[in-house]
Every structure is written in C-alpha cells, then in structure tokens.
Design a protein around this motif. Structure first.
Motif, short mmCIF file in Angstrom:
data_model
loop_
_atom_site.label_atom_id
_atom_site.label_comp_id
_atom_site.label_asym_id
_atom_site.label_seq_id
_atom_site.Cartn_x
_atom_site.Cartn_y
_atom_site.Cartn_z
N LEU A 137 0.81 -1.21 0.00
CA LEU A 137 0.00 0.00 0.00
C LEU A 137 0.85 1.26 0.00
O LEU A 137 0.45 2.28 -0.57
CB LEU A 137 -0.94 -0.02 1.20
CG LEU A 137 -2.05 -1.07 1.09
CD1 LEU A 137 -2.73 -1.29 2.43
CD2 LEU A 137 -3.08 -0.68 0.03
N GLU A 138 2.02 1.20 0.60
CA GLU A 138 2.91 2.37 0.55
C GLU A 138 3.34 2.65 -0.88
O GLU A 138 3.42 3.81 -1.31
CB GLU A 138 4.14 2.13 1.44
CG GLU A 138 5.10 3.30 1.51
CD GLU A 138 4.47 4.56 2.10
OE1 GLU A 138 4.99 5.66 1.79
OE2 GLU A 138 3.47 4.46 2.83
N LYS A 139 3.59 1.59 -1.65
CA LYS A 139 3.93 1.77 -3.06
C LYS A 139 2.76 2.42 -3.81
O LYS A 139 2.95 3.32 -4.64
CB LYS A 139 4.28 0.42 -3.70
CG LYS A 139 5.61 -0.16 -3.23
CD LYS A 139 5.86 -1.52 -3.88
CE LYS A 139 7.18 -2.12 -3.42
NZ LYS A 139 7.39 -3.49 -3.97
N LEU A 140 1.56 1.95 -3.53
CA LEU A 140 0.38 2.52 -4.18
C LEU A 140 0.21 3.99 -3.81
O LEU A 140 -0.03 4.84 -4.67
CB LEU A 140 -0.87 1.73 -3.80
CG LEU A 140 -2.21 2.33 -4.24
CD1 LEU A 140 -2.27 2.48 -5.75
CD2 LEU A 140 -3.37 1.48 -3.72
N HIS A 141 0.35 4.29 -2.52
CA HIS A 141 0.17 5.68 -2.08
C HIS A 141 1.17 6.61 -2.74
O HIS A 141 0.84 7.72 -3.17
CB HIS A 141 0.30 5.76 -0.55
CG HIS A 141 -0.73 4.97 0.17
ND1 HIS A 141 -0.50 4.38 1.40
CD2 HIS A 141 -2.01 4.64 -0.16
CE1 HIS A 141 -1.59 3.74 1.78
NE2 HIS A 141 -2.51 3.87 0.86
N ALA A 160 2.43 10.79 -6.75
CA ALA A 160 3.18 11.23 -7.91
C ALA A 160 2.25 11.56 -9.07
O ALA A 160 2.45 12.56 -9.79
CB ALA A 160 4.18 10.14 -8.32
N PHE A 161 1.22 10.74 -9.24
CA PHE A 161 0.24 11.00 -10.31
C PHE A 161 -0.48 12.31 -10.08
O PHE A 161 -0.62 13.13 -11.00
CB PHE A 161 -0.75 9.84 -10.38
CG PHE A 161 -1.95 10.12 -11.25
CD1 PHE A 161 -1.84 10.13 -12.63
CD2 PHE A 161 -3.19 10.40 -10.68
CE1 PHE A 161 -2.95 10.40 -13.43
CE2 PHE A 161 -4.29 10.68 -11.46
CZ PHE A 161 -4.17 10.67 -12.84
N VAL A 162 -0.96 12.52 -8.86
CA VAL A 162 -1.70 13.75 -8.54
C VAL A 162 -0.81 14.97 -8.76
O VAL A 162 -1.24 15.98 -9.33
CB VAL A 162 -2.22 13.71 -7.09
CG1 VAL A 162 -2.76 15.07 -6.67
CG2 VAL A 162 -3.30 12.64 -6.95
N GLU A 163 0.44 14.88 -8.34
CA GLU A 163 1.37 16.01 -8.50
C GLU A 163 1.60 16.31 -9.98
O GLU A 163 1.61 17.47 -10.40
CB GLU A 163 2.69 15.69 -7.81
CG GLU A 163 3.59 16.88 -7.57
CD GLU A 163 2.95 17.92 -6.66
OE1 GLU A 163 3.18 19.13 -6.91
OE2 GLU A 163 2.21 17.55 -5.74
N SER A 164 1.75 15.27 -10.77
CA SER A 164 1.98 15.49 -12.20
C SER A 164 0.74 16.09 -12.88
O SER A 164 0.86 16.93 -13.77
CB SER A 164 2.36 14.17 -12.89
OG SER A 164 1.25 13.27 -12.90
N GLN A 165 -0.44 15.67 -12.43
CA GLN A 165 -1.67 16.20 -13.02
C GLN A 165 -1.90 17.66 -12.65
O GLN A 165 -2.37 18.45 -13.47
CB GLN A 165 -2.87 15.35 -12.55
CG GLN A 165 -2.89 13.95 -13.12
CD GLN A 165 -3.04 13.94 -14.62
OE1 GLN A 165 -4.07 14.34 -15.15
NE2 GLN A 165 -2.02 13.49 -15.33
#
Length: 417
Positions: A294-298, A303-308
């Motif tokens: 779950l840490e990997k998923l978080h 990272a996805f949210v930051e890039s978006q």
C-alpha cells in the motif's frame, strides 16, 4: 485517522467479499462460531474508538452546505450508516473530528472546522432522533443503547483544534468531546507526530503540550496517543494522572519500522498506566506485506496527482489511475484474522484489560481487510476470536468494557477536582 493519502473511494480501488471463515456445511462447529459471533455482536455494547464519518460527510457537502449522503439510511459509499451499524451491532462509534495538518498554518481555522464538524453530527442526531443520539458519558451510551439508538461519541483527531489556547480544552469538553488525539500527520504546538519523519520539533511533547495533558485530565477528556512519536507517548504517560488510550493504533510487532503502530515497549507502558490500545483495521497497519504494497500505491498516487496538477486544471482522475495501476501491480490486503492476531498479541503482552477496537472506518479508504470492510462485519471478528478460544467475557472487554473503564476513570478524576 484521515491519512493524507486517502484519496479514493472503496469502490474505486477494489471490491472485497466478506470472509465467513473456514467453515462449510460439513463443519457445524465453525458455523456455530459464526452464529455465536452474530448473536454476541447484538448482545454486547460495541464501542469503536475511531470512525471518520464527519470528514467523509464534510467532503460531500452540497451547494446548500448539507451532506449529500444521509447516513440514517443505507448509503452506496462509505463504511458507516445506520442500517449497517444495526446489522453489525455497533452501538457507539467515536466520531472523529478530524483536523488536517495543513490547517495548522491558518490561525483559527482548526478550531472553526472542529466546531463545524461537531455541529454537523449534532444536527444529524437531531434529524433522526429515533436512530441516533449524542453521548458524552458511558451512562448516556447505556441509556441510548437501551432505547435502540446508535450513540455518537466525539473524539478530536489533531490537537491543533485547540489552537494556542488552553481554554479551548474546556470549550470542547463542554461540546461533548471525550478524547483528543494530540497530533496527526505533522508536529503541532502540542506534540511531535509519528509520521513526521524529519527532525522532531519538541523531542516529545512541548511545554504547552504538558499543560494540555494536565488540563484534559482536569476536565475529563481522555488523552489519545495515536499518531504520536514514541518519545511523545513516553512523556504523555509521565504527565497524565489518568490512563490514556491509543484510539486507532495496531502493533508494530507485525510491521517493523512503522512508527505509526505502537511498539511492545509502549504497549506495556500504556497498560501499566491502566490504558487501552485500540486496534486499527487498515491493512497497512496489520501486515508487513500489505504495508509495503500500500505504501507503493500511495506513493504512485501522490506522484500521479502532483503530475496532473502541473498540467491539468481539473481534478485528477485518481480512480482511473488506480484501475490502470492494478492491471500491472498486485495490491495486498489483510484479512479479519490479522486483526485478531493484533488483539491476541496485546492480550499475550499485557492481558485482556488493555485492548479494544479502533477500526478507522471511513479513514483508511480502500485498505480494509477481507471480512471487515464496514460496520456490519464486527461479527466476523467475534467469530474468529471465539474460534481462537476467547471467552464471551473477554470479548465484552474488547468490544467496549476496557475503553468504558478508562472513560469512567477520566470522568471520575475530573469530578474529584
């Protein structure tokens, strides 16, 4: 706990099935444990130390300022509503008045949010008086339960709601708050946080934090050491004149290096003071495999949210990202049996009188274990505990007896002043 990474709904990540145990029609003994678990959940008072309904509803406010979900009816999302609470036997959820750490930078904002969330829960209780009632004492819980109502007890998650004013401790006591988690994901004016991995601000609790603990003792608010750094927990135990709780913390024994969980040393220290460790149901709290997964998923979500944010003005499609992520990665979840493992670990360390339930329903999002996905499923946990040889009297202590004892002690100490 409202983790900073709780960005998605349960349905967006996964659909889990209820674990009914290893039994089959050919094994009547196991079926008997399941039936006993269901009956026990209805007979006992179940107190859950941490349910994040208020902030869940805050995030769904409509244009009129009212929640778009009606938890007096069965809801499509979330982990709590009245029908499911009745089904699972839940009598008194401590509703978390969660204050995001980000508000600590805005003077007055934390207290304002806390008061508004308390207002919301009081209004919900007033609108469905045949189903819900507020509760600021064990005796009120017992009366409400006798009348067939689910009690809303209140716990503030993040002492930043106090701002820098000791007078706000008594203010929130008058508003019905019966525990305060001294900090959350970042150090605040009171205490260092376990999640704040950099330099500690106070190396424990601050001078103001010592005053806060003493004032909580004086007015009868339980001190909650969930989310605190190890040194902060040690210092709270030195300062507090009454037992403390860890309202939603599991055992670090199963997740080495995860300071948010509580170590064996500190479980013993909390118990020596007469306190209670209330087990968190989030998968990342329960097993090392789930914690790593779950840490990997978080991190991938962050990272996805930051890039978006850097490229798109609208809200990021987190649900779509998770679906894509799951096509390429396995997301590991725990099981109801793992929650039982944590309960048994505390019992073996310090005895049956120092463990309780602190699910973190509606706070750990899509990371709940198979068999404990919402408030209808406490009977599954009771089944496992019965299978493992715990008595019904033992389970009654776990379900509510232990936290009720500390709640009463805090009130009695205040009344003696």
């Amino acid at each position: 706990m409202r983790p900073t990474h709780a960005l998605v709904s349960l349905a967006a990540l996964t659909t889990l099935s209820c674990a009914h145990g290893p039994g089959s029609p050919g094994k009547p003994a196991t079926e008997d444990f399941a039936a006993r678990g269901r009956a026990l959940a209805q007979r006992l008072i179940i107190a859950d130390g941490h349910v994040d309904v208020p902030y869940r509803l805050q995030e769904t406010l409509g244009p009129d300022g009212e929640p778009t979900e009606d938890i007096s009816q069965r809801t499509a999302g979330g982990d709590f509503d009245y029908p499911r609470a009745v089904e699972g036997g839940l009598d008194v959820p401590f509703m978390s008045i969660y204050i995001p750490a980000a508000l600590q930078e805005k003077p007055g904002a934390s207290k304002q949010l806390a008061d508004s969330l308390i207002d919301m829960m009081e209004k919900i209780a007033r609108k469905a008086p045949e189903k819900f009632a507020m509760a600021s004492s064990v005796e009120e819980v017992q009366r409400n339960t006798q009348a067939g109502k689910v009690s809303f007890a209140l716990g503030i998650e993040n002492g930043s709601a106090l701002e820098d004013s000791l007078a706000n401790v008594a203010h929130f006591q008058r508003r019905g708050v019966r525990y305060i988690t001294l900090t959350h994901s970042k150090d605040n004016l009171i205490s260092d946080a376990s999640f704040n991995s950099g330099k500690r601000t106070w190396n424990g609790i601050s001078p103001f934090g010592r005053q806060v603990v003493a004032e909580m003792n004086r007015v009868g608010i339980m001190v909650d050491v969930a989310h605190l750094s190890d040194d902060a927990i040690r210092q709270v135990l030195e300062v507090s004149q009454v037992p403390v709780i860890a309202s939603h913390s599991s055992c670090r024994h199963f997740t080495p290096g995860f300071e948010r969980n509580i170590s064996d040393e500190l479980i013993r220290a909390v118990a020596a003071k007469g306190g209670v460790v209330m087990i968190n149901f989030g998968s990342g709290f329960l097993t090392q495999e789930a914690n790593v997964s779950l840490e990997k998923l978080h991190k991938a979500i962050e990272a996805f949210v930051e890039s978006q944010r850097a490229t798109n003005p609208g809200p990021p499609d987190v649900a779509g990202f998770i679906k894509s992520y799951r096509l390429e990665h396995t997301v590991t979840l725990a099981r109801v049996e793992d929650v039982a493992d944590h309960i048994e670990h505390v019992v073996k360390l310090v005895g049956i009188d120092h463990v309780g339930l602190g699910s973190d329903f509606d706070g750990v999002g899509p990371t709940l274990p198979t068999g404990l996905q919402d408030v209808s499923q406490y009977p599954n946990l009771f089944r496992v505990l019965l299978e493992r040889g715990l008595s019904e009297a033992d389970i009654e202590k776990i379900a509510s007896g232990n936290v009720f004892r500390v709640w009463r002690q805090a009130a009695a100490h205040a009344a003696s002043k």
